[in-house]
Design an enzyme around this catalytic site. Structure first.
Site, PDB file in Angstrom:
ATOM      1  N   GLY A  17       0.195  -4.680  -3.540  1.00  0.00           N
ATOM      2  CA  GLY A  17       0.943  -4.615  -4.789  1.00  0.00           C
ATOM      3  C   GLY A  17       2.316  -4.045  -4.531  1.00  0.00           C
ATOM      4  O   GLY A  17       2.575  -3.440  -3.489  1.00  0.00           O
ATOM      5  N   GLU A  18       3.214  -4.236  -5.501  1.00  0.00           N
ATOM      6  CA  GLU A  18       4.574  -3.750  -5.313  1.00  0.00           C
ATOM      7  C   GLU A  18       4.609  -2.229  -5.267  1.00  0.00           C
ATOM      8  O   GLU A  18       3.672  -1.544  -5.695  1.00  0.00           O
ATOM      9  CB  GLU A  18       5.485  -4.283  -6.421  1.00  0.00           C
ATOM     10  N   SER A  19       5.696  -1.697  -4.750  1.00  0.00           N
ATOM     11  CA  SER A  19       5.839  -0.250  -4.597  1.00  0.00           C
ATOM     12  C   SER A  19       5.802   0.454  -5.949  1.00  0.00           C
ATOM     13  O   SER A  19       6.324  -0.049  -6.945  1.00  0.00           O
ATOM     14  CB  SER A  19       7.164   0.055  -3.885  1.00  0.00           C
ATOM     15  N   GLY A  20       5.174   1.620  -5.977  1.00  0.00           N
ATOM     16  CA  GLY A  20       5.146   2.439  -7.182  1.00  0.00           C
ATOM     17  C   GLY A  20       3.974   2.198  -8.104  1.00  0.00           C
ATOM     18  O   GLY A  20       3.879   2.830  -9.167  1.00  0.00           O
ATOM     19  N   LEU A  21       3.041   1.322  -7.721  1.00  0.00           N
ATOM     20  CA  LEU A  21       1.890   1.032  -8.580  1.00  0.00           C
ATOM     21  C   LEU A  21       0.701   1.960  -8.325  1.00  0.00           C
ATOM     22  O   LEU A  21      -0.303   1.871  -9.025  1.00  0.00           O
ATOM     23  CB  LEU A  21       1.447  -0.426  -8.406  1.00  0.00           C
ATOM     24  N   GLY A  22       0.807   2.813  -7.310  1.00  0.00           N
ATOM     25  CA  GLY A  22      -0.259   3.792  -7.082  1.00  0.00           C
ATOM     26  C   GLY A  22      -1.340   3.338  -6.119  1.00  0.00           C
ATOM     27  O   GLY A  22      -2.506   3.727  -6.268  1.00  0.00           O
ATOM     28  N   LYS A  23      -0.965   2.564  -5.116  1.00  0.00           N
ATOM     29  CA  LYS A  23      -1.963   2.085  -4.144  1.00  0.00           C
ATOM     30  C   LYS A  23      -2.581   3.244  -3.365  1.00  0.00           C
ATOM     31  O   LYS A  23      -3.800   3.305  -3.185  1.00  0.00           O
ATOM     32  CB  LYS A  23      -1.313   1.084  -3.182  1.00  0.00           C
ATOM     33  N   SER A  24      -1.737   4.159  -2.897  1.00  0.00           N
ATOM     34  CA  SER A  24      -2.254   5.282  -2.112  1.00  0.00           C
ATOM     35  C   SER A  24      -3.092   6.224  -2.969  1.00  0.00           C
ATOM     36  O   SER A  24      -4.118   6.744  -2.520  1.00  0.00           O
ATOM     37  CB  SER A  24      -1.095   6.044  -1.455  1.00  0.00           C
ATOM     38  N   ASP A  56      -0.411   2.148   4.294  1.00  0.00           N
ATOM     39  CA  ASP A  56       0.976   1.710   4.455  1.00  0.00           C
ATOM     40  C   ASP A  56       1.081   0.481   5.357  1.00  0.00           C
ATOM     41  O   ASP A  56       1.381  -0.614   4.880  1.00  0.00           O
ATOM     42  CB  ASP A  56       1.863   2.842   4.977  1.00  0.00           C
ATOM     43  N   GLU A  92      -0.405   8.699   2.699  1.00  0.00           N
ATOM     44  CA  GLU A  92       0.764   9.299   2.056  1.00  0.00           C
ATOM     45  C   GLU A  92       0.643   9.156   0.541  1.00  0.00           C
ATOM     46  O   GLU A  92       0.478   8.054   0.018  1.00  0.00           O
ATOM     47  CB  GLU A  92       2.053   8.618   2.528  1.00  0.00           C
ATOM     48  N   ARG A 125      -6.320 -15.522 -17.091  1.00  0.00           N
ATOM     49  CA  ARG A 125      -7.163 -14.376 -17.411  1.00  0.00           C
ATOM     50  C   ARG A 125      -8.523 -14.483 -16.713  1.00  0.00           C
ATOM     51  O   ARG A 125      -9.018 -13.527 -16.134  1.00  0.00           O
ATOM     52  CB  ARG A 125      -7.356 -14.281 -18.928  1.00  0.00           C
TER      53      ARG A 125
END
Length: 316
Positions: free
Chosen positions: A161-168, A185, A210, A252
């Site tokens: 997913g794109e950066s900032g979505l809370g993957k870590s 990462d 991280e 959906r």
């Protein structure tokens, strides 16, 4: 892209302990390598090692009990001719297995031609199994992808997913729920055969996760040995998206399962919308459990479609 180089000395040192072999001839050719064209055209490491074979000279040629008998249990002239044919084909390495003693003519010709030859007490079948597995890994097609790679319920799952979505953060929550971390990462992916992708963590990032606002976490030190994995087969990709992306780009309820191509192998893919208040960890676990059911032949969506069809027929 896959590497096309491995030298005789690297092959020897990497398996000195496992195969208990000795370098008996051609020591001056320690830099001898596999034919790069043969490596690039090989479908897997299995194509690069095998029993004595004149048709495939680019392989590591394994001489077991029968092969040594083929070379030595004939007259001196026939023996020299058969051995000379092997030397002329210039295989990368010869391995005398099954505890056999290499014929003197073979030793002298290998030494003269500077063709590396190893001798091992291990069985020829065991040597082939070990080298095929090693060469499959070494020459595997490979790439790197950004995300978090997890062991969830025994299934290798890559969260993207794109950066900032809370993957870590999602990875951390899944670890706290008893699942295992493979890589965060950067994920190194290898196609180890025609249908399987293996994911590992780069050595530099081993056991590290991280999390924004906290920094680097040593998952092994915090959660223990069972919270990390060295490698896993990639079986599913969970792709996190924002609401507007989901509504614009995805159905959906997709009729056909989504897949993503990774190194030429289709991998099952699930799209999960990230929104305040949603328990993403539970959704990921549910997606994995559903995938496990599908692997067992249970398809909830198809069962619903069939149930709906029967209901419509009854109404008619």
């Amino acid at each position: 892209m896959k590497p096309t180089v491995v030298s005789a000395d690297v092959l020897f040192e990497d398996h000195r302990a496992t195969l208990k072999w000795e370098w008996v001839a051609g020591l001056g050719a320690s830099e001898r390598r596999f034919d790069e064209v043969a490596v690039s055209e090989a479908r897997s490491g299995a194509d690069l090692v095998g029993y004595l074979n004149y048709i495939h000279p680019y392989r590591v040629q394994i001489l077991g009990e029968r092969e040594v008998a083929y070379l030595s249990h004939v007259g001196p002239e026939d023996s020299a001719r058969r051995i000379s044919r092997i030397i002329t084909l210039e295989p990368p390495v010869l391995v005398v297995a099954d505890g056999q003693t290499a014929p003197d003519t073979l030793l002298s010709m290998c030494e003269r031609a500077q063709l590396p030859m190893f001798a091992t007490p291990e069985s020829a079948a065991f040597v082939i199994d070990v080298l095929r597995a090693y060469l499959s890994r070494h020459f595997a097609e490979r790439t790197s992808m950004h995300g978090v790679f997890m062991d969830i319920l025994g299934m290798g799952v890559m969260i993207t997913g794109e950066s900032g979505l809370g993957k870590s953060e999602l990875g951390l929550e899944l670890i706290s729920r008893g699942h295992g971390l493979v890589a965060d990462d950067a994920i190194d992916l290898f196609r180890i055969n025609q249908t399987a992708i293996e994911g590992r963590c780069p050595d530099l990032l081993q056991n590290l996760l991280e999390v924004r606002g906290i920094g680097l976490l040593d998952i092994k030190a915090i959660f223990g040995e069972t919270a990390v994995r060295r490698k896993m087969r990639l079986k599913m990709i969970v792709h996190l998206v924002r609401r507007e992306t989901l509504e614009r780009d995805y159905e959906r309820i997709p009729y056909e399962p989504l897949t993503q191509d990774v190194l030429g192998v289709p991998v099952r893919k699930v799209i999960i919308q990230v929104e305040a208040g949603r328990n993403i960890a539970v959704l990921v676990e549910a997606a994995v459990r559903n995938a496990i059911l599908q692997l067992r032949g249970i398809n909830t969506y198809q069962e619903f479609v069939e149930r709906h069809r029967r209901a419509m027929e009854q109404d008619d």
